[in-house]
Design a protein around this motif. Sequence first.
Motif, mmCIF file in Angstrom:
data_model
loop_
_atom_site.group_PDB
_atom_site.id
_atom_site.type_symbol
_atom_site.label_atom_id
_atom_site.label_comp_id
_atom_site.label_asym_id
_atom_site.label_seq_id
_atom_site.Cartn_x
_atom_site.Cartn_y
_atom_site.Cartn_z
ATOM 1 N N GLU A 1 0.939 -1.418 -0.078
ATOM 2 C CA GLU A 1 0.088 0.028 0.020
ATOM 3 C C GLU A 1 0.889 1.236 0.110
ATOM 4 N N PRO A 2 1.016 1.937 -0.973
ATOM 5 C CA PRO A 2 1.585 3.373 -1.123
ATOM 6 C C PRO A 2 0.359 4.191 -0.724
ATOM 7 N N ALA A 3 0.609 4.951 0.262
ATOM 8 C CA ALA A 3 -0.520 5.771 0.955
ATOM 9 C C ALA A 3 0.010 7.177 1.140
ATOM 10 N N SER A 4 -0.420 8.083 0.177
ATOM 11 C CA SER A 4 -0.024 9.512 0.662
ATOM 12 C C SER A 4 -1.239 10.451 0.861
ATOM 13 N N GLY A 5 -0.773 11.790 1.228
ATOM 14 C CA GLY A 5 -1.659 12.533 1.537
ATOM 15 C C GLY A 5 -1.752 13.658 0.349
ATOM 16 N N LEU A 6 -2.966 13.965 -0.274
ATOM 17 C CA LEU A 6 -2.951 15.011 -1.312
ATOM 18 C C LEU A 6 -2.768 16.268 -0.826
ATOM 19 N N THR A 7 -3.489 16.634 0.250
ATOM 20 C CA THR A 7 -3.280 17.855 0.842
ATOM 21 C C THR A 7 -1.741 18.312 1.327
ATOM 22 N N ARG A 8 -1.143 16.826 2.025
ATOM 23 C CA ARG A 8 0.201 16.969 2.306
ATOM 24 C C ARG A 8 0.893 17.468 1.215
ATOM 25 N N ALA A 9 0.695 16.701 -0.098
ATOM 26 C CA ALA A 9 1.469 17.035 -1.179
ATOM 27 C C ALA A 9 1.328 18.646 -1.853
ATOM 28 N N VAL A 10 0.131 18.981 -1.593
ATOM 29 C CA VAL A 10 -0.056 20.599 -1.729
ATOM 30 C C VAL A 10 1.024 21.388 -0.819
ATOM 31 N N LEU A 11 1.005 21.033 0.359
ATOM 32 C CA LEU A 11 2.120 21.685 1.090
ATOM 33 C C LEU A 11 3.284 21.449 0.578
ATOM 34 N N VAL A 12 3.853 20.305 0.221
ATOM 35 C CA VAL A 12 5.214 19.972 -0.106
ATOM 36 C C VAL A 12 5.261 20.819 -1.366
ATOM 37 N N VAL A 13 4.419 20.965 -2.386
ATOM 38 C CA VAL A 13 4.615 21.637 -3.426
ATOM 39 C C VAL A 13 4.758 23.273 -2.962
ATOM 40 N N LEU A 14 3.992 23.486 -2.070
ATOM 41 C CA LEU A 14 3.874 25.100 -2.027
ATOM 42 C C LEU A 14 5.542 25.344 -1.272
ATOM 43 N N CYS A 15 5.730 24.585 0.005
ATOM 44 C CA CYS A 15 7.148 24.859 0.402
ATOM 45 C C CYS A 15 8.309 24.641 -0.646
ATOM 46 N N GLU A 16 8.250 23.813 -1.647
ATOM 47 C CA GLU A 16 9.093 23.800 -2.763
ATOM 48 C C GLU A 16 9.245 24.820 -3.813
ATOM 49 N N ALA A 17 7.930 25.445 -3.946
ATOM 50 C CA ALA A 17 7.980 26.533 -4.866
ATOM 51 C C ALA A 17 8.320 27.914 -4.224
ATOM 52 N N TYR A 18 8.117 27.992 -3.054
ATOM 53 C CA TYR A 18 8.310 29.224 -2.312
ATOM 54 C C TYR A 18 9.822 29.730 -2.299
ATOM 55 N N THR A 19 10.045 30.928 -3.127
ATOM 56 C CA THR A 19 11.443 31.093 -3.396
ATOM 57 C C THR A 19 11.634 32.760 -3.010
ATOM 58 N N VAL A 20 12.417 32.846 -2.153
ATOM 59 C CA VAL A 20 12.826 34.382 -1.615
ATOM 60 C C VAL A 20 13.847 35.175 -2.585
ATOM 61 N N ASP A 21 13.448 36.053 -2.921
ATOM 62 C CA ASP A 21 14.360 37.029 -4.135
ATOM 63 C C ASP A 21 14.082 38.523 -3.787
ATOM 64 N N PRO A 22 15.137 38.895 -2.916
ATOM 65 C CA PRO A 22 14.970 40.278 -2.584
ATOM 66 C C PRO A 22 15.171 41.072 -3.619
ATOM 67 N N ASP A 23 15.618 40.710 -4.769
ATOM 68 C CA ASP A 23 15.658 41.591 -5.857
ATOM 69 C C ASP A 23 14.551 41.639 -6.879
ATOM 70 N N ARG A 24 13.510 41.276 -6.446
ATOM 71 C CA ARG A 24 12.416 41.505 -7.540
ATOM 72 C C ARG A 24 11.207 42.199 -6.414
ATOM 73 N N PRO A 25 10.385 42.951 -7.277
ATOM 74 C CA PRO A 25 9.436 43.814 -6.545
ATOM 75 C C PRO A 25 8.507 43.028 -5.461
ATOM 76 N N SER A 26 8.233 41.770 -5.819
ATOM 77 C CA SER A 26 7.346 40.820 -4.647
ATOM 78 C C SER A 26 8.305 40.450 -3.790
ATOM 79 N N GLY A 27 9.659 40.347 -3.750
ATOM 80 C CA GLY A 27 10.361 39.855 -2.709
ATOM 81 C C GLY A 27 10.308 38.202 -2.714
ATOM 82 N N VAL A 28 9.474 37.690 -3.314
ATOM 83 C CA VAL A 28 9.240 36.361 -3.384
ATOM 84 C C VAL A 28 8.385 35.714 -4.738
ATOM 85 N N TYR A 29 8.765 34.345 -5.097
ATOM 86 C CA TYR A 29 8.025 33.977 -6.204
ATOM 87 C C TYR A 29 7.538 32.445 -5.865
ATOM 88 N N MET A 30 6.808 32.002 -6.445
ATOM 89 C CA MET A 30 6.361 30.567 -6.418
ATOM 90 C C MET A 30 6.837 29.852 -7.802
#
Length: 529
Positions: free
Chosen positions: A397-426
């Motif tokens: 049984e491979p059992a995973s959480g879809l909502t936990r996967a959303v969290l992982v994808v959000l964490c993975e995408a969150y990128t701080v970049d002080p050089d752009r106006p938003s300061g961050v991009y996904m």
Amino acid sequence: MAKPPANTSPLDPIVSLCKKRGFVYPASEIYGGINGFWDYGPLGVLLKNNIRDHWWRCMVECPPIGPDGVPLQIVGLDSSIIQNPKTWEASGHVGGFSDPMVDCTESKRRYRADHLFLATAFANDGTEIGTFSTLCEGDEAVDDLIRRAKKASKGKSLDDTAIRAETVLCYVDIARDLQEKVIGPDASKPGTLTKPREFNLMFQTYVGAIQSDDAKAYLRPETAQGIFLNYKNVVDTTRVKMPFGIAQVGKSFRNEVTPRNFIFRSREFEQMELEWFCDPDESGKWYDFWKQARMDWWLSLGVDPDNLIFRDHEDDELSHYSNMTVDIEYKYPFTAPEYGELEGIAHRGCFDLTQHQEHSGAKMEYFDQEKQLRLKDEGASPEEVKEKSRYIPNVIEPASGLTRAVLVVLCEAYTVDPDRPSGVYMKFKPKFAPIKAGIFPLVNKDGMPEKATEIYRELREVMTCEYDPKQSIGKRYARMDEIGAPFCVTVDGDTATDDSVTVRHRDDQSQERVKVAELKAYLLERLAD
Ligand code: GAP
């Protein structure tokens, strides 16, 4: 070790971006929220569906090729959230799906005892004095809690489990039958805490008009049991043959005692589960196969390989149904540099089908005609042929959480970049980004809005995109960076003459001119994987 700052989490910037841009909102927010429940906003639901669809495609529609080069057979299922309550007696959830809890009679709050073992205990002046488990060492009364704490502590950081130091010390005392001296973390006087006792995690409800014990039912705590209940239906009504899989995605509910870390552990969540039924003699091969196949899947989402590890369960932390389990763990911001659970791949043996056979009387045995012929060809004795060609299948049984996967994808995408106006991009992998492109007129005159609208109408037929004529171009880029749109398409003063637009790339902010006639194909090619 410094005392963790109160009420802050490394997830806070992500949680706040999610709220600000419409990924995830606290449920019932206008009524003050409800702990452990979250709503997925316009962008969140797109992201979640993209991940769900990718899982479904990779598991059901185009499953991997098996270890012998043979395509796998996997069928889908959508079973009821509420099943006959006998289901949960057979599965062990009525008797065993519980956490050890302590109640405070004054504050009416409840605390999860096993988590306390993980916390570092600090004296009132902030100096570290030890961990709850070391303080309790040798105390027989807390052996079971220590076993559970060990299980819970694997890969989890203090932040996930840390609670107030006073609470830790309270429980040292409770465990030693000294609770009359202890002041609970939210209480004003000593003696208000109970001893740990078991608390079932299933949500209960009643089916029908009369709220009696006979009408009691449960919201499912896992999607898996719906699959086991339908195993026989699928064998009897389809052409599947051993080995095969049944996959399901859907909501599950657990009355978690300490829902925390945003959508990591919530009380209502979604799971993506596969039950892979196989010949017991081949279960080891399939366990190894699924272990790797599932890791490959997480990598296909664009997760950095350095942020993922395997962790084998030790014997004393295996679930009651499992002979062997390996977790795929992710380095969450609140566990780093350690890892926390993302998916479990469990060897469930024949536990579930045997339990349902015993409780329901329905026969779960499978007659493996191909194995029978093969054994005969190989010259096996008639007894061996008989014994080995009928069996209750084993389950991987491979059992995973879809909502936990959303969290992982959000964490993975969150990128701080002080050089752009938003300061961050996904930095979503383009294929999974909720919005693929923003379409802008540079200014709202000279036919630019009309041309941009025309492009928008054409693109929205094949991808999610947004037309945005408001504010300065810099602010529009900043918004698209925050929602993680991989492309911005701008119609400018030259478009009317060169029939081209400027395409801006989210990650390096580079820009290039693309002919309007080629734009759709250009974008689709870059969104394909
Ligand atoms: N059928 C087996 C099963 O349910 P589990 O480890 O309890 O196993 C599988 O759950 C996955 O479901 C976990 O690895 C996690 O990703 C997700 N999950 C479990 N409880 C959760 C919760 N309270 N909130 C969010 N996701 C959860």
